[in-house]
Design a protein around this motif. Structure first.
Motif, mmCIF file in Angstrom:
data_model
loop_
_atom_site.group_PDB
_atom_site.id
_atom_site.type_symbol
_atom_site.label_atom_id
_atom_site.label_comp_id
_atom_site.label_asym_id
_atom_site.label_seq_id
_atom_site.Cartn_x
_atom_site.Cartn_y
_atom_site.Cartn_z
ATOM 1 N N ASP A 1 0.822 -1.206 0.000
ATOM 2 C CA ASP A 1 0.000 0.000 0.000
ATOM 3 C C ASP A 1 0.861 1.263 0.000
ATOM 4 O O ASP A 1 0.375 2.344 -0.322
ATOM 5 N N ARG A 2 2.129 1.121 0.346
ATOM 6 C CA ARG A 2 3.046 2.267 0.352
ATOM 7 C C ARG A 2 3.641 2.531 -1.029
ATOM 8 O O ARG A 2 4.351 3.522 -1.217
ATOM 9 N N ILE A 3 3.373 1.657 -1.992
ATOM 10 C CA ILE A 3 3.903 1.833 -3.336
ATOM 11 C C ILE A 3 2.938 2.677 -4.165
ATOM 12 O O ILE A 3 1.736 2.441 -4.158
ATOM 13 N N LYS A 4 3.471 3.664 -4.863
ATOM 14 C CA LYS A 4 2.632 4.511 -5.708
ATOM 15 C C LYS A 4 1.917 3.658 -6.757
ATOM 16 O O LYS A 4 2.534 2.823 -7.413
ATOM 17 N N GLY A 5 0.629 3.890 -6.882
ATOM 18 C CA GLY A 5 -0.163 3.146 -7.859
ATOM 19 C C GLY A 5 -0.747 1.860 -7.336
ATOM 20 O O GLY A 5 -1.520 1.193 -8.021
ATOM 21 N N MET A 6 -0.379 1.478 -6.096
ATOM 22 C CA MET A 6 -0.934 0.281 -5.477
ATOM 23 C C MET A 6 -1.805 0.670 -4.287
ATOM 24 O O MET A 6 -1.430 1.552 -3.503
ATOM 25 N N VAL A 7 -2.933 0.004 -4.160
ATOM 26 C CA VAL A 7 -3.824 0.247 -3.024
ATOM 27 C C VAL A 7 -4.158 -1.089 -2.375
ATOM 28 O O VAL A 7 -4.601 -2.022 -3.052
ATOM 29 N N ARG B 1 8.426 -5.949 -9.665
ATOM 30 C CA ARG B 1 8.895 -6.436 -10.968
ATOM 31 C C ARG B 1 8.009 -7.575 -11.459
ATOM 32 O O ARG B 1 7.691 -7.668 -12.650
ATOM 33 N N PHE B 2 7.607 -8.431 -10.556
ATOM 34 C CA PHE B 2 6.774 -9.576 -10.913
ATOM 35 C C PHE B 2 5.416 -9.151 -11.475
ATOM 36 O O PHE B 2 4.940 -9.713 -12.463
ATOM 37 N N VAL B 3 4.802 -8.146 -10.870
ATOM 38 C CA VAL B 3 3.479 -7.715 -11.340
ATOM 39 C C VAL B 3 3.575 -6.701 -12.473
ATOM 40 O O VAL B 3 2.556 -6.308 -13.049
ATOM 41 N N GLY B 4 4.807 -6.263 -12.792
ATOM 42 C CA GLY B 4 4.988 -5.315 -13.887
ATOM 43 C C GLY B 4 4.727 -3.874 -13.516
ATOM 44 O O GLY B 4 4.179 -3.104 -14.300
ATOM 45 N N HIS B 5 5.135 -3.509 -12.292
ATOM 46 C CA HIS B 5 4.886 -2.149 -11.811
ATOM 47 C C HIS B 5 6.193 -1.542 -11.315
ATOM 48 O O HIS B 5 7.063 -2.241 -10.781
ATOM 49 N N LYS B 6 6.325 -0.244 -11.485
ATOM 50 C CA LYS B 6 7.525 0.459 -11.046
ATOM 51 C C LYS B 6 7.580 0.531 -9.529
ATOM 52 O O LYS B 6 6.603 0.843 -8.867
ATOM 53 N N TYR B 7 8.764 0.262 -8.975
ATOM 54 C CA TYR B 7 8.953 0.376 -7.537
ATOM 55 C C TYR B 7 9.203 1.841 -7.188
ATOM 56 O O TYR B 7 10.266 2.390 -7.472
ATOM 57 N N GLU B 8 8.212 2.466 -6.605
ATOM 58 C CA GLU B 8 8.329 3.866 -6.195
ATOM 59 C C GLU B 8 7.397 4.084 -5.009
ATOM 60 O O GLU B 8 6.184 3.888 -5.114
ATOM 61 N N THR B 9 7.970 4.462 -3.879
ATOM 62 C CA THR B 9 7.169 4.605 -2.665
ATOM 63 C C THR B 9 6.532 5.991 -2.572
ATOM 64 O O THR B 9 7.044 6.967 -3.125
ATOM 65 N N ARG B 10 5.431 6.036 -1.860
ATOM 66 C CA ARG B 10 4.772 7.308 -1.610
ATOM 67 C C ARG B 10 5.459 8.018 -0.463
ATOM 68 O O ARG B 10 6.267 7.451 0.259
ATOM 69 N N LYS C 1 -0.918 9.234 4.767
ATOM 70 C CA LYS C 1 -1.708 8.206 5.420
ATOM 71 C C LYS C 1 -1.878 7.038 4.462
ATOM 72 O O LYS C 1 -1.660 7.169 3.266
ATOM 73 N N PRO C 2 -2.272 5.864 4.981
ATOM 74 C CA PRO C 2 -2.487 4.733 4.087
ATOM 75 C C PRO C 2 -3.459 5.104 2.978
ATOM 76 O O PRO C 2 -4.431 5.817 3.200
ATOM 77 N N CYS C 3 -3.167 4.629 1.784
ATOM 78 C CA CYS C 3 -4.019 4.946 0.645
ATOM 79 C C CYS C 3 -5.324 4.161 0.715
ATOM 80 O O CYS C 3 -6.397 4.697 0.536
ATOM 81 N N GLY C 4 -5.209 2.855 0.974
ATOM 82 C CA GLY C 4 -6.397 2.016 1.026
ATOM 83 C C GLY C 4 -6.908 1.826 2.438
ATOM 84 O O GLY C 4 -6.162 1.960 3.407
ATOM 85 N N HIS C 5 -8.197 1.508 2.557
ATOM 86 C CA HIS C 5 -8.754 1.149 3.853
ATOM 87 C C HIS C 5 -8.557 -0.348 4.025
ATOM 88 O O HIS C 5 -9.055 -1.156 3.242
ATOM 89 N N LEU C 6 -7.788 -0.725 5.061
ATOM 90 C CA LEU C 6 -7.363 -2.100 5.249
ATOM 91 C C LEU C 6 -8.325 -2.855 6.158
ATOM 92 O O LEU C 6 -8.518 -2.474 7.311
ATOM 93 N N LEU C 7 -8.900 -3.915 5.630
ATOM 94 C CA LEU C 7 -9.884 -4.696 6.361
ATOM 95 C C LEU C 7 -9.250 -5.914 7.021
ATOM 96 O O LEU C 7 -8.391 -6.575 6.435
#
Length: 317
Positions: free
Chosen positions: A25-31, A209-218, A223-229
């Motif tokens: 959730d700390r990676i830009k573009g990931m929630v 790298r596995f999911v094909g997304h750039k590693y870049e942290t927010r 605050k957390p981007c997603g609401h974690l259940l």
């Protein structure tokens, strides 16, 4: 690359899925949505939202809108729609399999992100949810603990398995989930819990790298981007031990006790490797070893699939 992609965290109980979801959730573009099934699976367990502090997923500031939004854009006076509403999501008559948004569709719309992380752990449940709506590309991060790490978790948590049950549970869950992923042709990346805890930056970069997304942290002050259940509330605010993956202390569970993190007055909570297996009694470890020795060749094959060596079958020091 699809504009919308699913990352499923799969693994057994106490495998570290809550921690991994928070990190991604700390990676830009990931929630991260945490254990999404606590909201979309009616037969599943309910649980709190660690982000907004609501005790039930249905009361979460974000996900409480999901049911209401299912019928947005539809004429509720239409008899077919009214019937579907009345009968709920199980409606199967006249090709009205689903009306409105699935949980994943709802989250992609609300968060506007290219990657959605679901740490429900059970791939059968996550697959069912995706089939209720639009089919998105999904990749599996298979998170596991070694036998000794898993046995300690099973022993310390209710119902407190004996050695035989520990071995059976570790083998059954991992083999079943791996088999389901293989049958459904899902792309799987095995990740070891110890690598996540001891090499968090390298491990998360590998997942990106596995999911094909750039590693870049927010920004670490965000605050957390997603609401974690659901999940383990004690790791919802853990700091990874690196500046890159630092997370705000937006909630602190009472279950910390030094097990998952050390509390530093300056840096807050700092991640540490859970080595509670070292505290297992000698008798229990001997019993576990005896159970493993009974079918060592079978267990060695599973260990290899999970990314471990056969030496992990020796749990006596």
């Amino acid at each position: 690359m699809s504009p919308h992609n699913l990352v499923w965290i799969v693994g057994g109980a106490y495998s570290g899925s809550s921690l991994l979801c928070v990190m991604l959730d700390r990676i830009k573009g990931m929630v991260g949505v945490g254990e999404g099934a606590r909201r979309y699976n009616p037969g599943g367990m309910t649980g709190p939202c660690a982000t907004c502090g609501q005790k039930h997923a249905s009361d979460c500031e974000v996900y409480s809108e999901w049911q209401a939004s299912e019928w947005v854009g539809f004429d509720t006076t239409d008899p077919a729609v009214a019937t579907a509403i009345e009968r709920g999501r199980e409606m199967r008559d006249d090709n009205l399999i689903r009306i409105g948004e699935s949980f994943y569709e709802f989250c992609f719309r609300v968060y506007g992100c290219p990657f959605l992380v679901d740490s429900t752990k059970d791939p059968t449940v996550m697959m069912q949810q995706m089939q209720e709506g639009r089919h998105y590309p999904a990749k599996v991060v298979f998170l596991s603990k070694s036998p000794r790490e898993a046995f300690a978790s099973y022993r310390l948590h209710p119902p407190g398995y004996d050695a035989r049950d520990c071995v059976r549970e570790w083998y059954r869950v991992n083999l079943y989930y791996l088999g389901f992923c293989a049958i459904n042709n899902l792309s799987v990346l095995p990740v070891r819990y110890r690598d996540l805890a001891l090499q968090p930056v390298e491990t998360v970069a590998k997942i990106c790298r596995f999911v094909g997304h750039k590693y870049e942290t927010r920004d670490d002050k965000e605050k957390p981007c997603g609401h974690l259940l659901g999940g383990n509330p004690s790791v919802s605010s853990v700091v990874s031990g690196s500046d890159e993956l630092a997370m705000p202390n937006y909630t602190r569970g009472t279950y910390m006790g030094g097990k998952y993190a050390d509390v530093d007055p300056a840096d807050g909570l700092r991640l540490k490797y859970d080595s509670s297996w070292r505290q297992m009694s000698e008798r229990f470890r001997m019993e576990c070893q005896q159970e493993l020795d009974k079918e060592a060749s079978r267990y060695a094959g599973l260990l290899q699939l999970l990314g471990y060596g056969s030496d992990e079958l020796r749990i006596l020091e």
